[in-house]
Structures are given as structure tokens and as C-alpha cells.
Enzyme design. Structure first.
Site, PDB file in Angstrom:
ATOM      1  N   ASP A  30       0.764  -1.237   0.000  1.00 49.60           N
ATOM      2  CA  ASP A  30       0.000   0.000   0.000  1.00 49.60           C
ATOM      3  C   ASP A  30       0.803   1.299   0.000  1.00 49.60           C
ATOM      4  O   ASP A  30       0.480   2.213  -0.743  1.00 49.60           O
ATOM      5  CB  ASP A  30      -0.972   0.008   1.205  1.00 49.60           C
ATOM      6  CG  ASP A  30      -2.049   1.081   1.063  1.00 49.60           C
ATOM      7  OD1 ASP A  30      -2.347   1.463  -0.074  1.00 49.60           O
ATOM      8  OD2 ASP A  30      -2.582   1.523   2.086  1.00 49.60           O
ATOM      9  N   CYS A  64     -22.178  -6.157 -16.080  1.00 46.79           N
ATOM     10  CA  CYS A  64     -22.596  -5.684 -14.747  1.00 46.79           C
ATOM     11  C   CYS A  64     -22.071  -4.263 -14.493  1.00 46.79           C
ATOM     12  O   CYS A  64     -20.927  -3.947 -14.802  1.00 46.79           O
ATOM     13  CB  CYS A  64     -22.049  -6.644 -13.684  1.00 46.79           C
ATOM     14  SG  CYS A  64     -22.412  -6.122 -12.000  1.00 46.79           S
ATOM     15  N   CYS A  96     -22.597   3.654  -6.205  1.00 47.68           N
ATOM     16  CA  CYS A  96     -21.678   4.617  -5.571  1.00 47.68           C
ATOM     17  C   CYS A  96     -22.430   5.892  -5.159  1.00 47.68           C
ATOM     18  O   CYS A  96     -22.989   6.585  -6.007  1.00 47.68           O
ATOM     19  CB  CYS A  96     -20.528   4.962  -6.521  1.00 47.68           C
ATOM     20  SG  CYS A  96     -19.470   6.244  -5.829  1.00 47.68           S
ATOM     21  N   CYS A 128     -15.328   3.566   2.807  1.00 44.85           N
ATOM     22  CA  CYS A 128     -16.621   3.242   2.208  1.00 44.85           C
ATOM     23  C   CYS A 128     -16.485   1.870   1.548  1.00 44.85           C
ATOM     24  O   CYS A 128     -15.455   1.569   0.952  1.00 44.85           O
ATOM     25  CB  CYS A 128     -16.965   4.301   1.160  1.00 44.85           C
ATOM     26  SG  CYS A 128     -18.408   3.903   0.162  1.00 44.85           S
TER      27      CYS A 128
HETATM   28  C1  B12 Z   1      -4.652   5.903  -4.016  1.00 45.21           C
HETATM   29  C2  B12 Z   1      -5.462   4.738  -3.507  1.00 45.21           C
HETATM   30  C3  B12 Z   1      -6.793   4.971  -3.210  1.00 45.21           C
HETATM   31  C4  B12 Z   1      -7.504   6.253  -3.595  1.00 45.21           C
HETATM   32  C5  B12 Z   1      -7.794   6.203  -5.123  1.00 45.21           C
HETATM   33  C6  B12 Z   1      -8.439   4.878  -5.557  1.00 45.21           C
HETATM   34  C7  B12 Z   1      -8.234   4.525  -6.995  1.00 45.21           C
HETATM   35  N1  B12 Z   1      -9.160   3.744  -7.511  1.00 45.21           N
HETATM   36  O1  B12 Z   1      -7.254   4.875  -7.616  1.00 45.21           O
HETATM   37  C8  B12 Z   1      -8.748   6.219  -2.673  1.00 45.21           C
HETATM   38  C9  B12 Z   1      -8.431   6.977  -1.394  1.00 45.21           C
HETATM   39  C10 B12 Z   1     -10.023   6.783  -3.266  1.00 45.21           C
HETATM   40  C11 B12 Z   1      -8.827   4.726  -2.356  1.00 45.21           C
HETATM   41  C12 B12 Z   1      -9.982   4.112  -1.917  1.00 45.21           C
HETATM   42  C13 B12 Z   1     -10.076   2.753  -1.635  1.00 45.21           C
HETATM   43  N2  B12 Z   1      -9.056   1.863  -1.571  1.00 45.21           N
HETATM   44 CO1  B12 Z   1      -7.269   2.278  -2.150  1.00 45.21          CO
HETATM   45  N3  B12 Z   1      -5.506   2.476  -2.778  1.00 45.21           N
HETATM   46  C14 B12 Z   1      -4.884   3.466  -3.324  1.00 45.21           C
HETATM   47  C15 B12 Z   1      -3.448   3.063  -3.670  1.00 45.21           C
HETATM   48  C16 B12 Z   1      -2.502   3.632  -2.606  1.00 45.21           C
HETATM   49  C17 B12 Z   1      -2.987   3.471  -5.075  1.00 45.21           C
HETATM   50  C18 B12 Z   1      -4.005   3.166  -6.188  1.00 45.21           C
HETATM   51  C19 B12 Z   1      -3.583   3.819  -7.493  1.00 45.21           C
HETATM   52  O2  B12 Z   1      -2.478   3.629  -7.942  1.00 45.21           O
HETATM   53  N4  B12 Z   1      -4.435   4.666  -8.046  1.00 45.21           N
HETATM   54  C20 B12 Z   1      -4.071   5.411  -9.203  1.00 45.21           C
HETATM   55  C21 B12 Z   1      -4.872   4.997 -10.415  1.00 45.21           C
HETATM   56  C22 B12 Z   1      -4.187   5.520 -11.667  1.00 45.21           C
HETATM   57  O3  B12 Z   1      -4.883   3.635 -10.417  1.00 45.21           O
HETATM   58  P1  B12 Z   1      -6.048   2.780 -11.021  1.00 45.21           P
HETATM   59  O4  B12 Z   1      -7.439   3.163 -10.766  1.00 45.21           O
HETATM   60  O5  B12 Z   1      -5.606   1.444 -10.576  1.00 45.21           O
HETATM   61  O6  B12 Z   1      -5.781   3.149 -12.534  1.00 45.21           O
HETATM   62  C23 B12 Z   1      -5.797   2.262 -13.521  1.00 45.21           C
HETATM   63  C24 B12 Z   1      -7.165   2.135 -14.111  1.00 45.21           C
HETATM   64  O7  B12 Z   1      -7.861   3.366 -13.961  1.00 45.21           O
HETATM   65  C25 B12 Z   1      -6.832   1.775 -15.495  1.00 45.21           C
HETATM   66  N5  B12 Z   1      -7.712   2.370 -16.466  1.00 45.21           N
HETATM   67  C26 B12 Z   1      -7.956   3.659 -16.695  1.00 45.21           C
HETATM   68  N6  B12 Z   1      -8.827   3.798 -17.676  1.00 45.21           N
HETATM   69  C27 B12 Z   1      -9.160   2.578 -18.078  1.00 45.21           C
HETATM   70  C28 B12 Z   1     -10.021   2.147 -19.058  1.00 45.21           C
HETATM   71  C29 B12 Z   1     -10.162   0.792 -19.280  1.00 45.21           C
HETATM   72  C30 B12 Z   1     -11.099   0.348 -20.318  1.00 45.21           C
HETATM   73  C31 B12 Z   1      -9.411  -0.135 -18.488  1.00 45.21           C
HETATM   74  C32 B12 Z   1      -9.545  -1.588 -18.705  1.00 45.21           C
HETATM   75  C33 B12 Z   1      -8.557   0.314 -17.499  1.00 45.21           C
HETATM   76  C34 B12 Z   1      -8.449   1.672 -17.308  1.00 45.21           C
HETATM   77  O8  B12 Z   1      -5.511   2.189 -15.788  1.00 45.21           O
HETATM   78  C35 B12 Z   1      -4.944   2.792 -14.655  1.00 45.21           C
HETATM   79  C36 B12 Z   1      -3.473   2.429 -14.537  1.00 45.21           C
HETATM   80  O9  B12 Z   1      -3.313   1.031 -14.360  1.00 45.21           O
HETATM   81  C37 B12 Z   1      -3.550   1.494  -3.601  1.00 45.21           C
HETATM   82  C38 B12 Z   1      -2.283   0.792  -3.138  1.00 45.21           C
HETATM   83  C39 B12 Z   1      -1.231   0.792  -4.236  1.00 45.21           C
HETATM   84  N7  B12 Z   1      -0.034   1.211  -3.918  1.00 45.21           N
HETATM   85  O10 B12 Z   1      -1.541   0.418  -5.355  1.00 45.21           O
HETATM   86  C40 B12 Z   1      -4.730   1.274  -2.622  1.00 45.21           C
HETATM   87  C41 B12 Z   1      -5.663   0.083  -2.892  1.00 45.21           C
HETATM   88  C42 B12 Z   1      -6.022   0.067  -4.361  1.00 45.21           C
HETATM   89  N8  B12 Z   1      -6.847   0.436  -2.128  1.00 45.21           N
HETATM   90  C43 B12 Z   1      -7.425  -0.536  -1.560  1.00 45.21           C
HETATM   91  C44 B12 Z   1      -8.660  -0.450  -0.877  1.00 45.21           C
HETATM   92  C45 B12 Z   1      -9.072  -1.650  -0.018  1.00 45.21           C
HETATM   93  C46 B12 Z   1      -9.464   0.706  -0.986  1.00 45.21           C
HETATM   94  C47 B12 Z   1     -10.918   0.877  -0.488  1.00 45.21           C
HETATM   95  C48 B12 Z   1     -11.807  -0.341  -0.694  1.00 45.21           C
HETATM   96  C49 B12 Z   1     -10.861   1.274   1.025  1.00 45.21           C
HETATM   97  C50 B12 Z   1     -12.197   1.563   1.675  1.00 45.21           C
HETATM   98  N9  B12 Z   1     -12.968   0.542   2.044  1.00 45.21           N
HETATM   99  O11 B12 Z   1     -12.532   2.707   1.897  1.00 45.21           O
HETATM  100  C51 B12 Z   1     -11.385   2.100  -1.323  1.00 45.21           C
HETATM  101  C52 B12 Z   1     -12.062   1.672  -2.646  1.00 45.21           C
HETATM  102  C53 B12 Z   1     -12.367   2.796  -3.603  1.00 45.21           C
HETATM  103  C54 B12 Z   1     -12.257   2.401  -5.068  1.00 45.21           C
HETATM  104  N10 B12 Z   1     -13.373   2.055  -5.698  1.00 45.21           N
HETATM  105  O12 B12 Z   1     -11.142   2.410  -5.617  1.00 45.21           O
HETATM  106  C55 B12 Z   1      -6.706  -1.858  -1.806  1.00 45.21           C
HETATM  107  C56 B12 Z   1      -7.475  -2.672  -2.841  1.00 45.21           C
HETATM  108  C57 B12 Z   1      -7.427  -4.178  -2.670  1.00 45.21           C
HETATM  109  C58 B12 Z   1      -8.120  -4.833  -3.844  1.00 45.21           C
HETATM  110  N11 B12 Z   1      -8.921  -5.843  -3.597  1.00 45.21           N
HETATM  111  O13 B12 Z   1      -7.942  -4.439  -4.959  1.00 45.21           O
HETATM  112  C59 B12 Z   1      -5.290  -1.332  -2.308  1.00 45.21           C
HETATM  113  C60 B12 Z   1      -4.607  -2.208  -3.347  1.00 45.21           C
HETATM  114  C61 B12 Z   1      -4.404  -1.241  -1.032  1.00 45.21           C
HETATM  115  C62 B12 Z   1      -3.888  -2.591  -0.573  1.00 45.21           C
HETATM  116  N12 B12 Z   1      -2.587  -2.773  -0.505  1.00 45.21           N
HETATM  117  O14 B12 Z   1      -4.604  -3.501  -0.291  1.00 45.21           O
HETATM  118  N13 B12 Z   1      -7.647   4.107  -2.582  1.00 45.21           N
HETATM  119  S1  SF4 Z   2     -15.613   3.390  -2.020  1.00 46.75           S
HETATM  120 FE1  SF4 Z   2     -17.718   4.273  -1.955  1.00 46.75          FE
HETATM  121  S2  SF4 Z   2     -17.510   6.382  -2.709  1.00 46.75           S
HETATM  122 FE2  SF4 Z   2     -15.592   5.285  -3.272  1.00 46.75          FE
HETATM  123  S3  SF4 Z   2     -15.960   4.504  -5.369  1.00 46.75           S
HETATM  124 FE3  SF4 Z   2     -16.623   2.863  -3.977  1.00 46.75          FE
HETATM  125  S4  SF4 Z   2     -18.833   3.246  -3.625  1.00 46.75           S
HETATM  126 FE4  SF4 Z   2     -17.968   5.121  -4.507  1.00 46.75          FE
END
Ligand code: B12
Ligand code: SF4
Length: 354
Positions: free
Chosen positions: A139, A196, A203, A246
């Protein structure tokens, strides 16, 4: 080592990992070039908000060997966290007097647990092969964990952007070992989301702006954990009673029928946090917060931010003399951040800000 030895070592790593409590282990190469452009675009759009650490490391996040020179393989692990004894999430969220805390944060902080077990796995590898290059992560470092886990065959990225597995849904943490051992690769995970859109539709803040794209600035997890300042007023009513993180997009996901209960005692519920009232939590003084939250991920957000979140929950709670009294008791709180959210909450209950 010859290919047979390496293949045997990979099997042993998976067996040792299972003994250490990891739900799954896979091995990936370091080529994240496909993710690099999407990662850059996500940052360019400002979706990371105030998470400066996301932008700080440039392309290191998508180039493992630039973060740890010599890295040619990534051992990716999953650790299930659902506590066996937790109250039903929907029941807690539907009761506006209760505080909903994300299921991953009901027990002890996962960072230490995962890091220690990853280190134990490296010790076992070292005992077999002698000194080797490695670093363990979970993380906190510039590592693209979900993309690496998908490549390592642990599952696929769901439309909410989290990793999903057919055997475990998404209720797990990810961790990695970056290494210079030329281990054999696992096949990447296949996507099973189909048509799905449950996570997108559920959200509360429409943070999943398109499949596989989260605007963190709207995500309740970001607003309650990562954001240190005032929560935008327009989003506060949508937060409901979620005071730390969340889980809605995960709760809506059909694959989470297959969620696995944790085998790790550290992730079991502490202090009744799975089913506790907002008023009770708001009554904790700072010493109580520090004492009860020691060793929890919640400790990291600090007391003022914790009260800020609960104030929002109380503003969204059904009106009652207890709710008003709890808020009034903090009208003159030492923290301007808390005061501002308390006044907003009182206003929601029809009580003047003055
Ligand atoms: C920053 C971060 C957050 C941020 C941003 C989340 C996000 N989705 O990016 C916030 C604070 C919102 C967050 C929330 C949560 N997080 Co978080 N987070 C991180 C962190 C530190 C980095 C993620 C990251 O790099 N984001 C940057 C973007 C660029 O990454 P991405 O969404 O993966 O981007 C890719 C896609 O968007 C894709 N993409 C873009 N466009 C398109 C289009 C198509 C067609 C396709 C196929 C792909 C695609 O390409 C991008 C590059 O690969 C990781 C740990 C880590 N070091 O990886 C944990 C991590 C992802 N989080 C985790 C968790 C548990 C959560 C929460 C569930 C916590 C909670 N209960 O509140 C929520 C879930 C929210 C959600 N729906 O994502 C876990 C997930 C475990 C798992 N099962 O995957 C991680 C892996 C931490 C861990 N070590 O366990 N998180
Ligand atoms: S964690 Fe909650 S607010 Fe964030 S993307 Fe998922 S449903 Fe939306």
C-alpha cells in the site's frame, strides 16, 4: 539456478505463502507499459486530489526497476480481511444513528501484519537460495498493486478499479515482493465483470465516473481518510453515516458472494467498532481515541479528522435530543475544522450556526 529449480522454488513460495496466511500468490514480470499512459492521464486530470504522494514519484510507479534497481519479477500476494464476527454492513448503514466503518479497518492496521509476513516469506526464500535482492511493499509505496496483481494471475480489475477474484471477491489487501530472482511467470487474470454495472450505480457520490476510472476526489474513502481539510459541503449529505472509508462498491458486487473470512486474528473486530453509535464515538476524548485506536489504521487520521467525519455523520443522522446535545457539546471545539463541521451538522438539524 536452472529452470527446474526455479519452477520448484515458485511452487515452494506458494506453499510457504499459504502457510503464512496469504490467500493467493502469483508471479508477474515488471512490464506495466500498458498501464503507464492511463496512470499518467489519471494524474493529469487531477483525480488524485490532495494525495500529493500519488504524483510525486513520476513513472516509478509503473517501472518497478526504477524504484528498486535489479527487479525483474514481482511476487504478488492477497490477504483476506473480512472479520468473522462483524455485524451485517447493510444493517449498520441503514441505521442512521450508527457509525459505519469500512470492514478493512475494524481490526489492527494491516500494513504491519502484511509486511511482517512478507518478510517471513523472504526469509524462507533466502534460506533456500542464499542472499537475493528483494524489497517488500504493501500500500504505502509507489507500486501499482492492482495492475501487478492482475498480471500475476490473482484476479482482474473490476469496474470499481479494485482487484476481484473468483474465489474471494475483493475483500482482501494486496502486497508485493520485488525481486531479482528470474522466477517463472503466472498467466494474467481474465476479466469477469461482463455487462454488470452494480458498483458504478451504487456509488453514493458517483465517484466511479466510467468503468475502471475513479475520481478519488469524490470517493468517500478519500473524503474521510485522505482529505485533511474541510469536506466539500455538497458531498457531505451523500456520505451518510460512513465515518471511515466506504464499502458500497464492494457490497454491491455480485462476486463478493465469494468473499472469504479472514484467518488472521489481528483483523478481528476491536472495541465493537462494527456496530457502534455515532453519539458514543463523538463522546470519546482525545486520550480515549488514542488508547482505543492504537494499532488501528484509524489512528493515522488523527483525532480532529475523526471528529470531523463523525460530525458529518451526526449531521446526516435522524434528529434527536441526543444528537443535538452531542453536537452542541462540541460547538466550541478547539479545532476550527471540527467546529466548522459541527456548525454545518447543527444547521442540518435546523439549529442556527450562531
Ligand atoms: C490511491 C489509492 C486509493 C484512492 C484512489 C483509488 C483509486 N481507484 O485509484 C482512494 C483513497 C479513493 C482509495 C480508496 C479505496 N481503496 Co485504495 N488504494 C490506493 C493506492 C494507494 C494506489 C491506487 C492507485 O495507484 N491509483 C491510481 C490509479 C491511476 O490507479 P487505477 O485506478 O488502478 O488506474 C488504472 C485504471 O484506472 C486503469 N484504467 C484507466 N482507464 C481505463 C479504461 C479501461 C477500459 C481499463 C480496462 C482500465 C483503465 O488504468 C490505470 C493504470 O493502471 C492502492 C495501493 C497501491 N499502492 O496500489 C490502494 C488500494 C487500491 N486500495 C485498496 C482499498 C481496499 C481501498 C478501499 C476499498 C478502502 C475503503 N474501504 O474505503 C477504497 C475503494 C475505492 C475504489 N473504488 O477504488 C486496496 C485494494 C485491494 C483490492 N482488492 O484491490 C489497495 C490495493 C491497497 C492494498 N494494498 O490492499 N484508494
Ligand atoms: S468506495 Fe464508496 S464512494 Fe468510493 S468509489 Fe466505492 S462506492 Fe464510490
Amino acid at each position: 539456478m536452472n529452470p527446474n529449480d526455479l519452477s520448484g522454488l515458485a511452487d515452494d513460495i506458494k506453499r510457504w505463502g499459504a502457510e503464512l496466511g496469504f490467500g493467493a500468490i502469483g508471479i508477474a514480470d515488471t512490464d506495466l507499459s500498458q498501464a503507464e499512459q492511463a496512470h499518467r492521464e489519471w494524474l493529469a486530470k487531477g483525480f488524485h486530489g490532495a494525495m500529493d504522494y500519488m504524483a510525486k514519484h513520476g513513472d516509478k510507479r509503473t517501472r518497478p526497476a526504477e524504484l528498486v534497481p535489479g527487479t525483474i519479477r514481482v511476487i504478488s500476494v492477497r490477504m483476506d480481511y473480512l472479520p468473522p464476527d462483524a455485524e451485517d454492513s447493510m444493517a449498520v448503514m441503514e441505521n442512521g444513528e450508527k457509525a459505519f466503518i469500512s470492514r478493512y479497518a475494524l481490526g489492527r492496521d494491516y500494513h504491519k501484519v502484511l509486511r511482517q509476513r512478507l518478510q517471513s516469506l523472504c526469509d524462507k526464500i533466502g534460506n533456500r537460495v542464499g542472499p537475493f535482492g528483494y524489497r517488500v511493499f504493501t500500500d504505502s509505496a509507489p507500486v501499482l498493486e492492482v495492475a501487478l496483481a492482475e498480471k500475476a494471475g490473482l484476479g482482474w480489475r473490476g469496474k470499481h478499479t479494485l482487484l476481484l477474484s473468483r474465489e474471494a471477491g475483493s475483500w482482501f489487501f494486496l502486497g508485493e515482493i520485488y525481486t531479482d530472482l528470474p522466477l517463472p511467470l503466472d498467466a494474467a487474470g481474465q476479466n469477469h465483470c461482463g455487462t454488470c454495472r452494480a458498483c458504478i450505480e451504487i456509488c453514493p457520490t458517483q465517484a466511479i465516473i466510467a468503468p475502471y476510472e475513479v475520481d478519488a476526489r469524490r470517493c468517500i474513502s478519500y473524503l474521510t481518510i485522505e482529505l485533511k481539510d474541510s469536506i466539500p459541503e455538497g458531498l457531505r449529505p451523500l456520505i451518510g453515516n460512513r465515518v471511515y472509508g466506504c464499502d458500497d462498491c464492494q457490497l454491491a458486487c455480485p462476486w463478493n458472494r465469494f468473499g472469504q473470512l479472514t484467518g488472521v486474528d489481528d483483523f478481528h473486530v476491536r472495541h465493537g467498532l462494527d456496530d457502534i453509535s455515532l453519539v458514543e464515538l463523538f463522546g470519546w476524548d482525545e486520550a480515549t481515541f488514542k488508547e482505543k485506536m492504537a494499532g488501528s489504521a484509524i489512528y493515522r487520521i488523527g483525532y480532529a479528522q475523526w471528529l470531523r467525519n463523525i460530525a458529518v455523520g451526526l449531521g446526516n443522522a435522524p434528529g434527536s435530543p441526543e444528537v443535538t446535545a452531542a453536537l452542541e457539546a462540541r460547538r466550541h471545539d478547539a479545532s476550527p475544522l471540527v467546529r466548522e463541521h459541527v456548525l454545518w451538522a447543527l444547521n442540518r438539524h435546523g439549529i442556527s450556526r450562531n
